[in-house]
Design an enzyme around this catalytic site. Structure first.
Site, PDB file in Angstrom:
ATOM      1  N   CYS A   2       0.927  -1.027   0.372  1.00  6.82           N
ATOM      2  CA  CYS A   2       0.223  -0.372   0.318  1.00  6.82           C
ATOM      3  C   CYS A   2       0.668   1.646  -0.204  1.00  6.82           C
ATOM      4  O   CYS A   2       2.261   0.709   0.154  1.00  6.82           O
ATOM      5  CB  CYS A   2      -0.680  -0.001   1.516  1.00  6.82           C
ATOM      6  SG  CYS A   2      -1.837  -1.519   1.491  1.00  6.82           S
ATOM      7  N   ARG A  30       1.358   1.923  -6.395  1.00  8.00           N
ATOM      8  CA  ARG A  30       1.359   0.735  -4.525  1.00  8.00           C
ATOM      9  C   ARG A  30       0.467   0.407  -4.788  1.00  8.00           C
ATOM     10  O   ARG A  30       0.408  -0.966  -3.477  1.00  8.00           O
ATOM     11  CB  ARG A  30       2.053   1.599  -3.709  1.00  8.00           C
ATOM     12  CG  ARG A  30       3.396   2.249  -3.745  1.00  8.00           C
ATOM     13  CD  ARG A  30       3.734   2.557  -2.769  1.00  8.00           C
ATOM     14  NE  ARG A  30       4.045   2.037  -1.673  1.00  8.00           N
ATOM     15  CZ  ARG A  30       5.624   1.376  -1.337  1.00  8.00           C
ATOM     16  NH1 ARG A  30       6.625   1.055  -2.191  1.00  8.00           N
ATOM     17  NH2 ARG A  30       4.991   0.048   0.218  1.00  8.00           N
ATOM     18  N   TRP A  78      -3.773  -1.642  -1.424  1.00  9.87           N
ATOM     19  CA  TRP A  78      -3.965  -2.932  -1.673  1.00  9.87           C
ATOM     20  C   TRP A  78      -4.025  -4.323  -0.615  1.00  9.87           C
ATOM     21  O   TRP A  78      -3.177  -4.474  -0.124  1.00  9.87           O
ATOM     22  CB  TRP A  78      -2.427  -2.661  -2.207  1.00  9.87           C
ATOM     23  CG  TRP A  78      -2.556  -4.382  -4.019  1.00  9.87           C
ATOM     24  CD1 TRP A  78      -2.582  -5.553  -3.259  1.00  9.87           C
ATOM     25  CD2 TRP A  78      -2.782  -3.968  -5.116  1.00  9.87           C
ATOM     26  NE1 TRP A  78      -2.363  -6.088  -4.090  1.00  9.87           N
ATOM     27  CE2 TRP A  78      -3.009  -5.399  -5.535  1.00  9.87           C
ATOM     28  CE3 TRP A  78      -3.548  -3.231  -6.287  1.00  9.87           C
ATOM     29  CZ2 TRP A  78      -3.319  -5.897  -6.982  1.00  9.87           C
ATOM     30  CZ3 TRP A  78      -4.312  -3.978  -7.510  1.00  9.87           C
ATOM     31  CH2 TRP A  78      -4.072  -4.884  -7.874  1.00  9.87           C
ATOM     32  N   ASN A 105       0.904  -0.262   6.517  1.00  6.86           N
ATOM     33  CA  ASN A 105       0.641  -1.266   5.139  1.00  6.86           C
ATOM     34  C   ASN A 105       1.142  -2.327   5.690  1.00  6.86           C
ATOM     35  O   ASN A 105       1.870  -2.601   6.710  1.00  6.86           O
ATOM     36  CB  ASN A 105       1.902  -0.859   3.988  1.00  6.86           C
ATOM     37  CG  ASN A 105       2.426  -1.325   2.949  1.00  6.86           C
ATOM     38  OD1 ASN A 105       1.924  -2.121   2.739  1.00  6.86           O
ATOM     39  ND2 ASN A 105       3.575  -0.479   2.939  1.00  6.86           N
ATOM     40  N   GLY A 106       1.265  -3.977   5.167  1.00  3.85           N
ATOM     41  CA  GLY A 106       1.585  -4.924   5.419  1.00  3.85           C
ATOM     42  C   GLY A 106       0.496  -5.770   5.428  1.00  3.85           C
ATOM     43  O   GLY A 106      -0.486  -5.706   5.172  1.00  3.85           O
ATOM     44  N   GLU A 488       9.057 -20.424 -18.977  1.00  4.29           N
ATOM     45  CA  GLU A 488       8.925 -19.091 -19.002  1.00  4.29           C
ATOM     46  C   GLU A 488       9.544 -18.274 -19.365  1.00  4.29           C
ATOM     47  O   GLU A 488       9.617 -17.125 -19.930  1.00  4.29           O
ATOM     48  CB  GLU A 488       8.290 -18.884 -17.291  1.00  4.29           C
ATOM     49  CG  GLU A 488       8.441 -17.173 -16.818  1.00  4.29           C
ATOM     50  CD  GLU A 488       6.989 -16.512 -16.531  1.00  4.29           C
ATOM     51  OE1 GLU A 488       6.191 -17.084 -17.687  1.00  4.29           O
ATOM     52  OE2 GLU A 488       6.693 -14.869 -16.009  1.00  4.29           O
ATOM     53  N   LYS A 492       8.870 -14.990 -21.590  1.00  2.00           N
ATOM     54  CA  LYS A 492       9.689 -12.938 -21.374  1.00  2.00           C
ATOM     55  C   LYS A 492      10.181 -12.690 -22.488  1.00  2.00           C
ATOM     56  O   LYS A 492       9.748 -11.756 -23.148  1.00  2.00           O
ATOM     57  CB  LYS A 492      10.473 -13.285 -20.187  1.00  2.00           C
ATOM     58  CG  LYS A 492       9.358 -13.714 -19.226  1.00  2.00           C
ATOM     59  CD  LYS A 492       8.500 -12.580 -18.146  1.00  2.00           C
ATOM     60  CE  LYS A 492       7.277 -12.704 -18.836  1.00  2.00           C
ATOM     61  NZ  LYS A 492       6.661 -13.150 -17.774  1.00  2.00           N
ATOM     62  N   GLU A 495       7.724 -11.710 -25.604  1.00  2.00           N
ATOM     63  CA  GLU A 495       6.786 -10.546 -25.344  1.00  2.00           C
ATOM     64  C   GLU A 495       7.592  -9.322 -25.163  1.00  2.00           C
ATOM     65  O   GLU A 495       6.978  -8.106 -25.724  1.00  2.00           O
ATOM     66  CB  GLU A 495       6.074 -10.686 -24.273  1.00  2.00           C
ATOM     67  CG  GLU A 495       6.559 -10.896 -22.909  1.00  2.00           C
ATOM     68  CD  GLU A 495       5.403 -10.807 -22.002  1.00  2.00           C
ATOM     69  OE1 GLU A 495       4.269 -10.877 -22.102  1.00  2.00           O
ATOM     70  OE2 GLU A 495       5.755 -11.703 -20.975  1.00  2.00           O
ATOM     71  N   HIS A 511      13.811 -35.898 -30.167  1.00  2.00           N
ATOM     72  CA  HIS A 511      12.888 -35.875 -30.522  1.00  2.00           C
ATOM     73  C   HIS A 511      12.804 -35.363 -31.809  1.00  2.00           C
ATOM     74  O   HIS A 511      11.460 -35.338 -32.253  1.00  2.00           O
ATOM     75  CB  HIS A 511      11.745 -36.087 -30.092  1.00  2.00           C
ATOM     76  CG  HIS A 511      11.846 -37.704 -28.553  1.00  2.00           C
ATOM     77  ND1 HIS A 511      12.006 -38.436 -29.017  1.00  2.00           N
ATOM     78  CD2 HIS A 511      12.130 -37.352 -27.297  1.00  2.00           C
ATOM     79  CE1 HIS A 511      11.647 -39.519 -28.263  1.00  2.00           C
ATOM     80  NE2 HIS A 511      11.911 -39.116 -27.305  1.00  2.00           N
ATOM     81  N   LYS A 614      -2.302  -5.532 -19.705  1.00  2.63           N
ATOM     82  CA  LYS A 614      -1.573  -6.026 -18.987  1.00  2.63           C
ATOM     83  C   LYS A 614      -2.638  -7.317 -18.266  1.00  2.63           C
ATOM     84  O   LYS A 614      -2.712  -7.980 -17.719  1.00  2.63           O
ATOM     85  CB  LYS A 614      -2.241  -4.771 -17.370  1.00  2.63           C
ATOM     86  CG  LYS A 614      -1.862  -5.440 -15.618  1.00  2.63           C
ATOM     87  CD  LYS A 614      -0.440  -6.557 -16.784  1.00  2.63           C
ATOM     88  CE  LYS A 614       0.355  -6.749 -14.828  1.00  2.63           C
ATOM     89  NZ  LYS A 614       1.609  -7.820 -14.937  1.00  2.63           N
TER      90      LYS A 614
HETATM   91  C1  F6R Z   1       3.157 -12.703 -19.513  1.00  2.00           C
HETATM   92  C2  F6R Z   1       1.800 -12.355 -18.490  1.00  2.00           C
HETATM   93  C3  F6R Z   1       0.546 -13.120 -19.044  1.00  2.00           C
HETATM   94  C4  F6R Z   1      -0.059 -13.351 -17.766  1.00  2.00           C
HETATM   95  C5  F6R Z   1      -1.122 -13.720 -18.318  1.00  2.00           C
HETATM   96  C6  F6R Z   1      -2.582 -14.479 -16.681  1.00  2.00           C
HETATM   97  O1  F6R Z   1       4.146 -12.348 -18.861  1.00  2.00           O
HETATM   98  O2  F6R Z   1       1.982 -10.698 -18.143  1.00  2.00           O
HETATM   99  O3  F6R Z   1       0.935 -14.227 -19.540  1.00  2.00           O
HETATM  100  O4  F6R Z   1       0.030 -13.822 -17.072  1.00  2.00           O
HETATM  101  O5  F6R Z   1      -2.154 -12.916 -18.792  1.00  2.00           O
HETATM  102  O6  F6R Z   1      -2.743 -13.240 -16.628  1.00  2.00           O
HETATM  103  P1  F6R Z   1      -3.927 -12.970 -14.932  1.00  2.00           P
HETATM  104  O7  F6R Z   1      -2.727 -13.701 -14.174  1.00  2.00           O
HETATM  105  O8  F6R Z   1      -4.113 -11.950 -14.523  1.00  2.00           O
HETATM  106  O9  F6R Z   1      -4.190 -13.872 -15.810  1.00  2.00           O
END
Ligand code: F6R
Length: 619
Positions: A2, A30, A78, A105-106, A488, A492, A495, A511, A614
């Site tokens: 927070c 935050r 948050w 916060n915490g 993963e 990264k 993207e 294979h 996002k």
């Molecule tokens: C990759 C990324 C996405 C999310 C995916 C699910 O860096 O951020 O692959 O992991 O869109 O998003 P959430 O977790 O919000 O359901």
């Protein structure tokens, strides 16, 4: 996570309300599910708070203006305990006639016990938060001592967990008392005015002179200055420094991007996700649980539904949950779940994993699972979001808001939460691994420090990333829990740096994919620790040999002391020792750092990669 602001000033031309609201606007990154302010006025504490973004609080204050004051505190939240509602928003009031206001916060781990004790003495509560417990305790201690600093000292001695607390009292105008343990707090030093903030962004518009507090310290500010004591009452000293950042950099904690900042917040994300997970008897506890223990004992199949990075967290968890519980776990990309005609009934537990809690694909999978009669449990980072609301049970990750589009700290927090769930189920069902829960929890609690160590040794990874700015393709290999880490790492890179990248199970190479290996092809290999069962380490070392023999440039992530990899590695990236199942929490970090720096070297927007949002709220 927070945002917290505090201000005291005299004849400076600034009003506490303006300073606090400006600070909250800068700290909104935050936490942004609710916000509030409290001022010490001539007639007592005057406060306003509202669920939702800061704008809602502004509207509320415009409609119901606050009285004049010299002292104010504010909070942008948050949620951790209690959903994002007006009642749960901070500040919280305590003491006789609500004479005290407090922001926090915490996470106060032992708040259930403390709340029960207060309820027994007739105290009533208006919110579901752990914070209100601290406010009530502090109000009572002030009534006893008449000294806010002494009262804070006696209250923090009773609290367990991580917290920053800021408090004001009607009878101590011109004074704010704050305490910190494992949660950030800085003091801003002005001329005739003093500030407090969770970070310097809170007051950067007013002063660049700051004081860093140590752990377990209490600071008291007045317009004339500040004084510090330890939780034990011993006089303390802060560390004064001049802030060199501008306002925009301050929000990012001095990092160039939110993603870099969030990578560095990972130790906290893991530590906070583990907070409050054990009761007095050391037994694991979860958050909202609307499934009975009997129903959970009867579970004979688990589906994990998630997308992208969250799905890789689920793939990692499959290994651990199956190992600890012997319940079969299937991981399904949420958008495929409905179409694979899943075998689901009332003995199936469907675990959804989502940072945002709003991903439409995941939400639809959860709804479908419910229609089929499954019990649903959500692992989520966002209180009050849709997926937890639609689920029977919730286990919140405490990673704090993730601003960068690419998920980093949420991934580590999701794996941590999945492991807590696996251990919880193991404990509930008894059997071989039930007794191991305490030992695994102990090892998990040591992970944040090991992540710090990894983060402290990333110079060479950054250098490699910069040299590789022109690379067109990178492969990632892993086995066992290293396999989802490899995927993963590849995600990264795709993207963030828009580079072709693939993650494979190392055993799959022969294979087919080994045909991709050409002279100079960069390949990251996640190597399991030498003590991993089934001679997995040896097998991965021979996979490295195979690709090296075909010209690959091998970038090897291996545990400290693993010398077997050295003859076949062009680069060795070291991580500390962990037991096999916990290794992903460390091994993924260099891959995040690599993608971040390669993207930066290409001049790309790390926080907002092209074509991505996002939170994906369409199917
Ligand atoms: C990759 C990324 C996405 C999310 C995916 C699910 O860096 O951020 O692959 O992991 O869109 O998003 P959430 O977790 O919000 O359901």
């Amino acid at each position: 996570m927070c945002g917290i602001v505090g201000y005291v000033g005299r004849d400076t031309g600034s009003t506490p309300l303006d300073v606090v609201m400006e600070g909250l606007a800068r700290l909104e990154y935050r936490g942004y599910d609710s916000a509030g302010v409290a001022l010490v006025t001539e007639s007592g504490i005057d406060q306003r708070k509202r669920a939702g973004k800061l704008e809602n609080l502004r509207t509320e204050i415009a409609a119901h203006p606050l009285a004049a004051s010299s002292t104010g505190i504010g909070h942008t939240r948050w949620a951790t305990h209690g959903g994002p509602t007006d009642e749960n928003a901070h500040p919280h009031l305590g003491g006789e006639d609500d004479a005290l206001a407090l922001v926090h916060n915490g996470i106060i781990e032992n708040f259930h016990q403390l709340k029960a004790q207060l309820l027994d003495t007739g105290v009533s509560f208006r919110s579901e938060t752990d914070t209100e417990v601290a406010a009530q305790l502090l109000g009572r201690e002030y009534a006893r001592t008449g000294d806010l600093t002494a009262a804070m000292q006696s209250v923090v001695a009773r609290l367990e967990g991580a917290f920053t607390l800021l408090a004001v009292h009607r009878d101590s105008p011109g004074t704010i008392v704050a305490a910190r343990r494992n949660s950030p707090l800085v003091v801003g030093v002005g001329d005739g005015e003093m500030f407090l903030g969770s970070d310097v962004a809170a007051f950067i518009g007013h002063t660049r002179q700051a004081v860093e507090l140590e752990q377990d310290q209490i600071v008291t500010i007045t317009p004339e200055g500040y004084s510090i004591v330890g939780f034990d009452g011993a006089p303390g000293q802060g560390k004064p420094y001049a802030v060199t950042w501008d306002a925009a950099a301050a929000e990012k904690g001095g990092y160039d991007t939110f993603m870099e900042k969030e990578i560095h917040e990972q130790p906290h994300a893991v530590a906070d996700t583990l907070l409050g997970r054990t009761d007095e008897d050391g037994r694991l506890v979860l958050d909202d649980m609307r499934v009975s223990e009997d129903e959970l004992r009867a579970v004979d199949r688990i589906y994990v539904v998630a997308c992208g990075t969250a799905a890789y967290a689920g793939m990692t968890a499959k290994y651990a949950i199956e190992h600890w519980t012997r319940i079969p776990v299937e991981v399904s990309l949420a958008h495929e779940f409905r179409y694979c005609d899943p075998i689901v009934d009332e003995r199936t537990l469907v675990v959804s994993i989502s940072q945002s809690g709003e991903t439409m694909d995941t939400l639809m999978a959860v709804k479908h699972a419910r229609e089929l009669g499954a019990r649903t449990l959500s692992i989520c980072n966002t209180h009050g979001s849709t997926i937890p609301r639609e689920s029977d049970a919730v286990l919140y990750t405490h990673a704090g808001p993730e601003i960068a589009v690419a998920s980093t700290k949420a991934f580590l927090a999701q794996i941590t939460a999945c492991y807590v769930l696996g251990l919880y189920l193991a404990q509930l069902r008894g059997g071989t691994y039930a007794d191991d829960a305490a030992q695994v929890m102990q090892e998990l609690r040591g992970i944040p420090e090991k992540i710090e160590q990894v983060l402290g040794s990333m110079d060479r990874v950054e250098e490699i990333a910069r040299f590789m700015a022109d690379t067109r393709s990178v492969l990632f290999l892993g086995r066992h829990v290293g396999f989802p880490v490899a995927m993963e790492g590849a995600l990264k890179l795709k993207e963030l740096a828009y580079i072709h990248a693939e993650g494979f199970a190392a055993g799959e190479l022969k294979h087919g994919p080994i045909a991709l290996i050409d002279a100079g092809q960069p390949v990251f290999v996640v190597v399991p620790g030498p003590d991993t069962p089934h001679e997995l380490h040896k097998k991965v070392v021979s996979n490295i040999q195979e690709i090296r023999a075909r010209g690959a440039r091998t970038l090897v992530i291996a545990q400290d002391g693993d010398t077997d990899v050295e003859p076949f590695a062009d680069e060795v990236i070291r991580i500390p020792h962990t037991s096999p199942l916990l290794q992903p929490l460390l091994a993924v970090v260099p891959l995040q750092v690599f993608a971040l720096h390669l993207s930066t070297a290409k001049g790309l927007d790390v926080d907002q990669p092209r074509n991505l949002a996002k939170s994906v709220t369409v199917e």
